[in-house]
Design a protein around this motif. Structure first.
Motif, PDB file in Angstrom:
ATOM      1  N   GLY A  72       0.817  -1.214   0.000  1.00 32.21           N
ATOM      2  CA  GLY A  72       0.000   0.000   0.000  1.00 32.21           C
ATOM      3  C   GLY A  72       0.845   1.257   0.000  1.00 32.21           C
ATOM      4  N   LEU A  73       1.904   1.250   0.795  1.00 38.22           N
ATOM      5  CA  LEU A  73       2.809   2.400   0.860  1.00 38.22           C
ATOM      6  C   LEU A  73       3.476   2.637  -0.493  1.00 38.22           C
ATOM      7  CD1 LEU A  73       4.438   4.464   2.675  1.00 38.22           C
ATOM      8  CD2 LEU A  73       6.139   2.636   2.854  1.00 38.22           C
ATOM      9  N   LEU A  74       4.003   1.571  -1.094  1.00 38.82           N
ATOM     10  CA  LEU A  74       4.676   1.703  -2.383  1.00 38.82           C
ATOM     11  C   LEU A  74       3.703   2.162  -3.473  1.00 38.82           C
ATOM     12  CD1 LEU A  74       6.943  -1.474  -2.330  1.00 38.82           C
ATOM     13  CD2 LEU A  74       7.683   0.899  -2.100  1.00 38.82           C
ATOM     14  N   ALA A  75       2.487   1.611  -3.453  1.00 45.37           N
ATOM     15  CA  ALA A  75       1.493   1.980  -4.464  1.00 45.37           C
ATOM     16  C   ALA A  75       1.054   3.430  -4.295  1.00 45.37           C
ATOM     17  CB  ALA A  75       0.291   1.042  -4.382  1.00 45.37           C
ATOM     18  N   GLN A  76       0.841   3.844  -3.059  1.00 45.59           N
ATOM     19  CA  GLN A  76       0.335   5.191  -2.807  1.00 45.59           C
ATOM     20  C   GLN A  76       1.402   6.261  -3.035  1.00 45.59           C
ATOM     21  OE1 GLN A  76      -0.825   5.872   1.247  1.00 45.59           O
ATOM     22  NE2 GLN A  76      -2.096   7.626   0.732  1.00 45.59           N
ATOM     23  N   LYS A  77       2.590   6.056  -2.512  1.00 50.11           N
ATOM     24  CA  LYS A  77       3.620   7.093  -2.554  1.00 50.11           C
ATOM     25  C   LYS A  77       4.438   7.090  -3.844  1.00 50.11           C
ATOM     26  CE  LYS A  77       3.021   8.506   1.756  1.00 50.11           C
ATOM     27  NZ  LYS A  77       2.436   9.770   2.081  1.00 50.11           N
ATOM     28  N   LEU A  78       4.767   5.877  -4.359  1.00 52.96           N
ATOM     29  CA  LEU A  78       5.681   5.794  -5.496  1.00 52.96           C
ATOM     30  C   LEU A  78       5.050   5.192  -6.743  1.00 52.96           C
ATOM     31  CD1 LEU A  78       8.792   4.421  -3.560  1.00 52.96           C
ATOM     32  CD2 LEU A  78       8.271   6.797  -4.119  1.00 52.96           C
ATOM     33  N   LYS A  79       3.810   4.726  -6.629  1.00 55.33           N
ATOM     34  CA  LYS A  79       3.114   4.065  -7.746  1.00 55.33           C
ATOM     35  C   LYS A  79       3.861   2.808  -8.207  1.00 55.33           C
ATOM     36  CE  LYS A  79       0.077   7.446  -8.126  1.00 55.33           C
ATOM     37  NZ  LYS A  79      -0.688   7.548  -6.933  1.00 55.33           N
ATOM     38  N   ILE A  80       4.607   2.179  -7.298  1.00 54.66           N
ATOM     39  CA  ILE A  80       5.281   0.906  -7.587  1.00 54.66           C
ATOM     40  C   ILE A  80       4.356  -0.199  -7.088  1.00 54.66           C
ATOM     41  CG2 ILE A  80       7.265  -0.545  -7.030  1.00 54.66           C
ATOM     42  CD1 ILE A  80       8.917   2.012  -6.770  1.00 54.66           C
ATOM     43  N   ASP A 135      -2.087  -1.747 -15.247  1.00 54.74           N
ATOM     44  CA  ASP A 135      -0.964  -2.666 -15.024  1.00 54.74           C
ATOM     45  C   ASP A 135       0.032  -2.597 -16.173  1.00 54.74           C
ATOM     46  OD1 ASP A 135      -1.449  -3.792 -12.478  1.00 54.74           O
ATOM     47  OD2 ASP A 135      -2.920  -5.198 -13.319  1.00 54.74           O
ATOM     48  N   ASN A 136      -0.479  -2.559 -17.406  1.00 56.12           N
ATOM     49  CA  ASN A 136       0.413  -2.462 -18.569  1.00 56.12           C
ATOM     50  C   ASN A 136       1.198  -1.156 -18.545  1.00 56.12           C
ATOM     51  OD1 ASN A 136      -0.298  -4.949 -19.600  1.00 56.12           O
ATOM     52  ND2 ASN A 136      -1.902  -4.124 -20.913  1.00 56.12           N
ATOM     53  N   LYS A 137       0.537  -0.080 -18.167  1.00 49.88           N
ATOM     54  CA  LYS A 137       1.203   1.221 -18.088  1.00 49.88           C
ATOM     55  C   LYS A 137       2.307   1.194 -17.019  1.00 49.88           C
ATOM     56  CE  LYS A 137       0.323   6.134 -17.465  1.00 49.88           C
ATOM     57  NZ  LYS A 137      -0.633   7.151 -17.066  1.00 49.88           N
ATOM     58  N   ALA A 138       2.006   0.583 -15.879  1.00 50.23           N
ATOM     59  CA  ALA A 138       3.005   0.488 -14.813  1.00 50.23           C
ATOM     60  C   ALA A 138       4.211  -0.330 -15.274  1.00 50.23           C
ATOM     61  CB  ALA A 138       2.382  -0.142 -13.567  1.00 50.23           C
ATOM     62  N   LYS A 139       3.957  -1.401 -16.025  1.00 49.27           N
ATOM     63  CA  LYS A 139       5.054  -2.238 -16.526  1.00 49.27           C
ATOM     64  C   LYS A 139       5.915  -1.466 -17.514  1.00 49.27           C
ATOM     65  CE  LYS A 139       6.069  -6.736 -18.465  1.00 49.27           C
ATOM     66  NZ  LYS A 139       5.541  -8.026 -18.872  1.00 49.27           N
ATOM     67  N   GLU A 140       5.270  -0.749 -18.427  1.00 52.93           N
ATOM     68  CA  GLU A 140       6.003   0.036 -19.428  1.00 52.93           C
ATOM     69  C   GLU A 140       6.860   1.118 -18.783  1.00 52.93           C
ATOM     70  OE1 GLU A 140       3.002   1.571 -22.034  1.00 52.93           O
ATOM     71  OE2 GLU A 140       2.533  -0.413 -22.852  1.00 52.93           O
ATOM     72  N   GLU A 141       6.372   1.703 -17.698  1.00 49.36           N
ATOM     73  CA  GLU A 141       7.076   2.775 -17.026  1.00 49.36           C
ATOM     74  C   GLU A 141       8.094   2.255 -15.997  1.00 49.36           C
ATOM     75  OE1 GLU A 141       4.023   5.281 -15.434  1.00 49.36           O
ATOM     76  OE2 GLU A 141       3.403   5.997 -17.413  1.00 49.36           O
ATOM     77  N   GLY A 142       8.209   0.933 -15.862  1.00 51.90           N
ATOM     78  CA  GLY A 142       9.166   0.360 -14.923  1.00 51.90           C
ATOM     79  C   GLY A 142       8.757   0.494 -13.473  1.00 51.90           C
ATOM     80  N   ARG A 143       7.467   0.599 -13.229  1.00 59.79           N
ATOM     81  CA  ARG A 143       6.963   0.752 -11.854  1.00 59.79           C
ATOM     82  C   ARG A 143       6.370  -0.554 -11.324  1.00 59.79           C
ATOM     83  NH1 ARG A 143       2.565   3.426 -11.593  1.00 59.79           N
ATOM     84  NH2 ARG A 143       2.100   3.675 -13.794  1.00 59.79           N
ATOM     85  N   GLN A 144       6.675  -1.662 -11.968  1.00 60.32           N
ATOM     86  CA  GLN A 144       6.072  -2.935 -11.566  1.00 60.32           C
ATOM     87  C   GLN A 144       7.131  -3.837 -10.943  1.00 60.32           C
ATOM     88  OE1 GLN A 144       4.420  -5.745 -14.573  1.00 60.32           O
ATOM     89  NE2 GLN A 144       2.482  -5.191 -13.626  1.00 60.32           N
ATOM     90  N   LEU A 145       6.808  -4.378  -9.774  1.00 59.33           N
ATOM     91  CA  LEU A 145       7.672  -5.361  -9.126  1.00 59.33           C
ATOM     92  C   LEU A 145       7.473  -6.702  -9.830  1.00 59.33           C
ATOM     93  CD1 LEU A 145       6.848  -4.473  -5.417  1.00 59.33           C
ATOM     94  CD2 LEU A 145       8.909  -3.848  -6.670  1.00 59.33           C
ATOM     95  N   ASN A 146       8.509  -7.480  -9.930  1.00 60.92           N
ATOM     96  CA  ASN A 146       8.426  -8.767 -10.624  1.00 60.92           C
ATOM     97  C   ASN A 146       7.953  -9.860  -9.662  1.00 60.92           C
ATOM     98  OD1 ASN A 146       8.615 -10.579 -12.699  1.00 60.92           O
ATOM     99  ND2 ASN A 146      10.789 -10.972 -12.387  1.00 60.92           N
ATOM    100  N   ILE A 147       6.795  -9.624  -9.055  1.00 66.85           N
ATOM    101  CA  ILE A 147       6.193 -10.582  -8.138  1.00 66.85           C
ATOM    102  C   ILE A 147       4.685 -10.387  -8.168  1.00 66.85           C
ATOM    103  CG2 ILE A 147       6.452  -9.048  -6.143  1.00 66.85           C
ATOM    104  CD1 ILE A 147       6.874 -11.547  -4.418  1.00 66.85           C
ATOM    105  N   GLU A 148       3.937 -11.484  -8.107  1.00 64.31           N
ATOM    106  CA  GLU A 148       2.477 -11.397  -8.062  1.00 64.31           C
ATOM    107  C   GLU A 148       2.017 -11.861  -6.695  1.00 64.31           C
ATOM    108  OE1 GLU A 148      -1.513 -12.677 -10.545  1.00 64.31           O
ATOM    109  OE2 GLU A 148       0.439 -13.377 -11.219  1.00 64.31           O
ATOM    110  N   LEU A 149       1.224 -11.033  -6.044  1.00 62.76           N
ATOM    111  CA  LEU A 149       0.738 -11.354  -4.693  1.00 62.76           C
ATOM    112  C   LEU A 149      -0.737 -11.653  -4.703  1.00 62.76           C
ATOM    113  CD1 LEU A 149       2.650  -8.547  -2.820  1.00 62.76           C
ATOM    114  CD2 LEU A 149       3.332 -10.877  -3.143  1.00 62.76           C
TER     115      LEU A 149
END
Length: 149
Positions: A72-80, A135-149
């Protein structure tokens, strides 16, 4: 610098799986450039988890709680975000934000509120499409962690 969760060899079953997932999350977070103040908050959550002495259900619940706070912190503050984060979030939002109003409008316009349920799958589809796009936009921008929870 982000701390390491303590090694716990005595875990088994679901608790071990949850702990391994948490460790993978921390490894993935370390690959991203994180501001120092957010690293301090993440370290606080890791210390909280490290302080738990139980090895059963209480530890598993604490893992989920701290993992959710970090995500939640990463998503809210950094959009990761992790893989499919937005799709899972918009799955439910689509039904409630779009589906119920669409169903209510259909029911009122046709004079039969039984059509309320038709809006839910429509909203679900809209939510999944919006989430997948984000999700695709986050991946293109490098904001996606390589893990699925």
């Amino acid at each position: 610098m982000i701390l390491e969760p303590i090694q716990r060899t005595e875990l088994s079953g679901k608790t071990k799986d949850s702990y391994n997932q948490f460790e993978r999350l921390i490894i993935e977070v370390k690959t991203k450039k994180i501001p120092e103040e957010i690293e301090l908050v993440i370290n606080k959550h890791i210390n909280q988890l490290n302080s738990v002495t139980d090895t059963g259900k209480n530890l598993r619940n604490e893992i989920r709680k701290e993992q959710s706070k970090i995500i939640g912190l990463l998503a809210q503050k950094l959009k990761i975000v992790p893989i499919n984060y937005y799709r899972k979030t918009w799955f439910v939002l689509g039904m409630t934000v779009f589906g119920i109003p669409i169903g209510a409008a259909l029911g009122l316009s046709l004079g039969n509120m039984a059509f309320l349920g038709i809006g839910l799958p429509i909203g679900l589809s809209i939510g999944l499409a919006l989430g997948a796009g984000m999700d695709n936009k986050a991946k293109e921008e490098g904001r996606q962690l390589n893990i699925e929870l």
